[in-house]
Design a protein around this motif. Structure first.
Motif, short mmCIF file in Angstrom:
data_model
loop_
_atom_site.label_atom_id
_atom_site.label_comp_id
_atom_site.label_asym_id
_atom_site.label_seq_id
_atom_site.Cartn_x
_atom_site.Cartn_y
_atom_site.Cartn_z
N VAL A 42 0.85 -1.18 0.00
CA VAL A 42 0.00 0.00 0.00
C VAL A 42 0.89 1.24 0.00
O VAL A 42 1.95 1.24 0.61
CB VAL A 42 -0.97 -0.01 1.22
CG1 VAL A 42 -0.23 -0.05 2.53
CG2 VAL A 42 -1.92 1.18 1.19
N ASP A 43 0.50 2.26 -0.75
CA ASP A 43 1.22 3.53 -0.75
C ASP A 43 0.20 4.65 -0.73
O ASP A 43 -0.87 4.55 -1.33
CB ASP A 43 2.12 3.66 -1.98
CG ASP A 43 3.59 3.48 -1.63
OD1 ASP A 43 4.00 3.99 -0.57
OD2 ASP A 43 4.30 2.82 -2.40
N THR A 44 0.55 5.73 -0.06
CA THR A 44 -0.39 6.83 0.15
C THR A 44 0.13 8.10 -0.51
O THR A 44 1.34 8.33 -0.56
CB THR A 44 -0.58 7.03 1.66
OG1 THR A 44 -1.00 5.79 2.21
CG2 THR A 44 -1.61 8.09 1.97
N PHE A 45 -0.79 8.90 -1.01
CA PHE A 45 -0.46 10.06 -1.81
C PHE A 45 -1.25 11.25 -1.26
O PHE A 45 -2.49 11.22 -1.26
CB PHE A 45 -0.89 9.72 -3.24
CG PHE A 45 -0.26 10.51 -4.32
CD1 PHE A 45 1.11 10.59 -4.45
CD2 PHE A 45 -1.05 11.15 -5.25
CE1 PHE A 45 1.68 11.29 -5.48
CE2 PHE A 45 -0.48 11.86 -6.29
CZ PHE A 45 0.88 11.93 -6.41
N VAL A 46 -0.54 12.24 -0.74
CA VAL A 46 -1.19 13.31 0.04
C VAL A 46 -0.98 14.68 -0.61
O VAL A 46 0.15 15.01 -1.00
CB VAL A 46 -0.61 13.32 1.48
CG1 VAL A 46 -1.25 14.41 2.33
CG2 VAL A 46 -0.78 11.97 2.14
N ILE A 61 -2.58 13.17 -10.95
CA ILE A 61 -2.61 12.74 -9.54
C ILE A 61 -2.98 11.25 -9.48
O ILE A 61 -2.32 10.46 -8.81
CB ILE A 61 -3.62 13.59 -8.74
CG1 ILE A 61 -3.11 15.03 -8.67
CG2 ILE A 61 -3.85 13.00 -7.34
CD1 ILE A 61 -4.14 16.03 -8.16
N GLY A 62 -4.01 10.88 -10.22
CA GLY A 62 -4.42 9.47 -10.25
C GLY A 62 -3.35 8.60 -10.88
O GLY A 62 -2.98 7.55 -10.34
N TYR A 63 -2.83 9.06 -12.00
CA TYR A 63 -1.84 8.28 -12.76
C TYR A 63 -0.59 8.02 -11.90
O TYR A 63 -0.14 6.89 -11.75
CB TYR A 63 -1.45 9.05 -14.02
CG TYR A 63 -0.70 8.23 -15.04
CD1 TYR A 63 -1.34 7.72 -16.16
CD2 TYR A 63 0.67 7.95 -14.87
CE1 TYR A 63 -0.65 6.97 -17.10
CE2 TYR A 63 1.36 7.19 -15.79
CZ TYR A 63 0.70 6.71 -16.91
OH TYR A 63 1.39 5.96 -17.83
N ARG A 64 -0.06 9.10 -11.31
CA ARG A 64 1.18 9.01 -10.53
C ARG A 64 1.00 8.16 -9.27
O ARG A 64 1.90 7.41 -8.88
CB ARG A 64 1.66 10.44 -10.23
CG ARG A 64 2.47 10.66 -8.98
CD ARG A 64 3.84 10.03 -9.05
NE ARG A 64 4.63 10.40 -7.88
CZ ARG A 64 4.53 9.84 -6.68
NH1 ARG A 64 3.67 8.86 -6.46
NH2 ARG A 64 5.31 10.23 -5.70
N ALA A 65 -0.17 8.27 -8.65
CA ALA A 65 -0.41 7.51 -7.41
C ALA A 65 -0.40 6.01 -7.70
O ALA A 65 0.24 5.23 -6.99
CB ALA A 65 -1.73 7.93 -6.78
N LEU A 66 -1.10 5.59 -8.75
CA LEU A 66 -1.11 4.16 -9.05
C LEU A 66 0.24 3.71 -9.61
O LEU A 66 0.70 2.59 -9.32
CB LEU A 66 -2.26 3.81 -10.01
CG LEU A 66 -2.47 2.31 -10.28
CD1 LEU A 66 -2.62 1.52 -8.98
CD2 LEU A 66 -3.70 2.07 -11.17
N MET A 105 -5.97 6.96 -13.05
CA MET A 105 -5.67 5.62 -12.51
C MET A 105 -6.06 4.55 -13.52
O MET A 105 -5.33 3.59 -13.75
CB MET A 105 -6.41 5.41 -11.19
CG MET A 105 -5.75 6.14 -10.03
SD MET A 105 -6.43 5.73 -8.43
CE MET A 105 -7.87 6.74 -8.42
N LYS A 106 -7.23 4.76 -14.13
CA LYS A 106 -7.74 3.78 -15.10
C LYS A 106 -6.77 3.63 -16.27
O LYS A 106 -6.54 2.54 -16.77
CB LYS A 106 -9.11 4.29 -15.59
CG LYS A 106 -9.75 3.50 -16.67
CD LYS A 106 -10.78 2.56 -16.11
CE LYS A 106 -11.35 1.75 -17.23
NZ LYS A 106 -11.47 0.39 -17.08
N ASP A 107 -6.20 4.75 -16.69
CA ASP A 107 -5.29 4.74 -17.83
C ASP A 107 -4.10 3.80 -17.59
O ASP A 107 -3.83 2.91 -18.38
CB ASP A 107 -4.79 6.18 -18.04
CG ASP A 107 -4.24 6.39 -19.42
OD1 ASP A 107 -5.03 6.33 -20.37
OD2 ASP A 107 -3.01 6.61 -19.55
N ILE A 108 -3.43 3.99 -16.46
CA ILE A 108 -2.24 3.15 -16.21
C ILE A 108 -2.66 1.75 -15.75
O ILE A 108 -1.94 0.77 -15.98
CB ILE A 108 -1.26 3.83 -15.22
CG1 ILE A 108 0.05 3.05 -15.17
CG2 ILE A 108 -1.86 4.04 -13.84
CD1 ILE A 108 1.19 3.79 -14.54
#
Ligand SMILES: Nc1ncnc2c1ncn2[C@@H]1O[C@H](COP(=O)(O)OP(=O)(O)O)[C@@H](O)[C@H]1O
Ligand SMILES: Cc1ncc(C[n+]2csc(CCOP(=O)(O)OP(=O)(O)O)c2C)c(N)n1
Ligand SMILES: [Mg+2]
Ligand SMILES: [Mg+2]
Ligand SMILES: [Mg+2]
Length: 324
Positions: A42-46, A61-66, A105-108
């Motif tokens: 698990v990793d968290t993005f704040v 934001i979504g892309y980088r977090a996943l 997120m969906k993209d990656i």
């Protein structure tokens, strides 16, 4: 839109993973996988720690977090399969912003054949994304930080320092300069984790891997600590992008060694397997560079040495650290 409409809006219509039995919609997800080891992290993005609205659009934001989570799967040599998202949403984020985060997120995820199988939605003061990833690897083929042995070659994928340089440009320069260095900014916003490359190294029996989230100095020290070895890195061999040459030499050095967030891999392999690594790099279109060698453990702490021209110095374990 309330919490439940929001969940409906982000739910996948179809799933790609054959091991899935129950996805979003019950109290928990269920999958069954018989012949492999399961790997999870698990990793968290704040907000204002990992990104700001000045450095990233919601999609990024979504892309980088996943991407950061997939990178941990790559560092285990494993194929990512599922992810769960826990999101804290402040009132000032619009429905469009949220939809874009999920599109990122969906993209990656699509690129990596991953399914979204659960999560949690709450309101709060600042945007927080906490992502759990689950992947599978052939039995006993997880790649640990503790697997380095004296005599190994040290290698890295990609180029280092791009992300930190991109962040620096975003925070310190005007539009015109940002256009000129768009490549570096894109590396910061949309890094390329390396799970396919790592997974294709299957035929190698022993390999140590770590992903570069906090800077190579830090990640090399983690391998040195876990394996009880000394890591020797040749500064002049560290691969970097031509665009970095336009900056002060000290800045370049800081970014390459301590910058972090490149989400490339650092690994060590026996010399006899180096040709396999190069072949896999070629077949997966991944840049790979030998940057040093492993020697026996010494009393030095950290056990990482930087060789530059004729000088040898201890490479401090300073990189990005939370709670400092
Ligand atoms: N708050 C926590 N509770 C339990 N385990 C944690 C916590 N924070 C980190 N870890 C564990 O510590 C190890 C190192 O974490 P971290 O440095 O974040 O790794 P990475 O850089 O690969 O994300 C991992 O095994 C991680 O699961
Ligand atoms: C606005 C902003 N400020 C600073 C940074 C730099 N930064 C934030 S977190 C981080 C390190 C990586 O994050 P971490 O949570 O340590 O990831 P992990 O090691 O757990 O994978 C860096 C270099 C950034 N990306 N954005
Ligand atoms: Mg982590
Ligand atoms: Mg990691
Ligand atoms: Mg970290």
């Amino acid at each position: 839109m309330d919490e439940f409409d929001f969940i409906k809006s982000i739910q996948q219509k179809n799933y790609v993973q054959s091991s899935l039995i129950k996805g979003i919609g019950d109290d928990a997800a269920v999958f069954r996988q018989n012949y492999k080891d399961t790997v999870t992290s698990v990793d968290t993005f704040v907000e204002d720690i990992h990104f700001s609205r000045n450095t990233m659009l919601p999609f990024h934001i979504g892309y980088r977090a996943l991407a950061a989570n997939i990178s941990d799967m790559a560092a285990m040599g494993c194929e990512p399969a599922y992810y769960l998202i826990s999101i804290v949403i402040p009132k000032h984020w619009s429905e469009k912003d949220l939809a874009d985060i999920y599109l990122g997120m969906k993209d990656i995820a699509t690129e990596n054949k991953m399914d979204l199988i659960g999560g949690d939605t709450v309101s709060g003061k600042e945007l927080v994304l906490s992502i759990t990833v689950i992947g599978f690897v052939d039995k006993d083929k997880s790649r640990y930080r503790s697997h380095a042995i004296s005599g190994d070659i040290i290698f890295v994928t990609g180029t280092l320092g791009d992300s930190a340089a991109g962040l620096h440009i975003l925070m310190n320069h005007e539009k015109e300069t940002q256009e000129k260095f768009k490549y570096l900014i894109d590396r910061h916003r949309m890094p390329t984790p390396r799970p396919v490359f790592a997974n294709n190294l299957k035929s190698i029996s022993r390999i140590a891997l770590n992903d570069i989230s906090d800077g190579i100095a830090n990640e090399a020290a983690e391998i040195a600590d876990a394996s009880k070895v000394t890591m020797n890195i040749e500064y002049n061999s560290i691969p970097y992008h031509d665009l970095l040459k336009g900056f002060d030499k000290d800045m370049q050095k800081e970014w390459k060694l301590f910058g972090g967030e490149d989400f490339e891999l650092i690994g060590t392999v026996p010399k006899k397997d180096w040709d396999i690594v190069k072949k896999v790099a070629e077949s997966t279109k991944t840049k790979v560079t030998a940057i040093g060698y492993v020697t026996d453990y010494t009393d030095s702490n950290p056990n990482v040495f930087l060789h530059e021209d004729k000088d040898v110095s201890i490479l401090d374990k300073s990189g990005y650290t939370h709670l400092k």
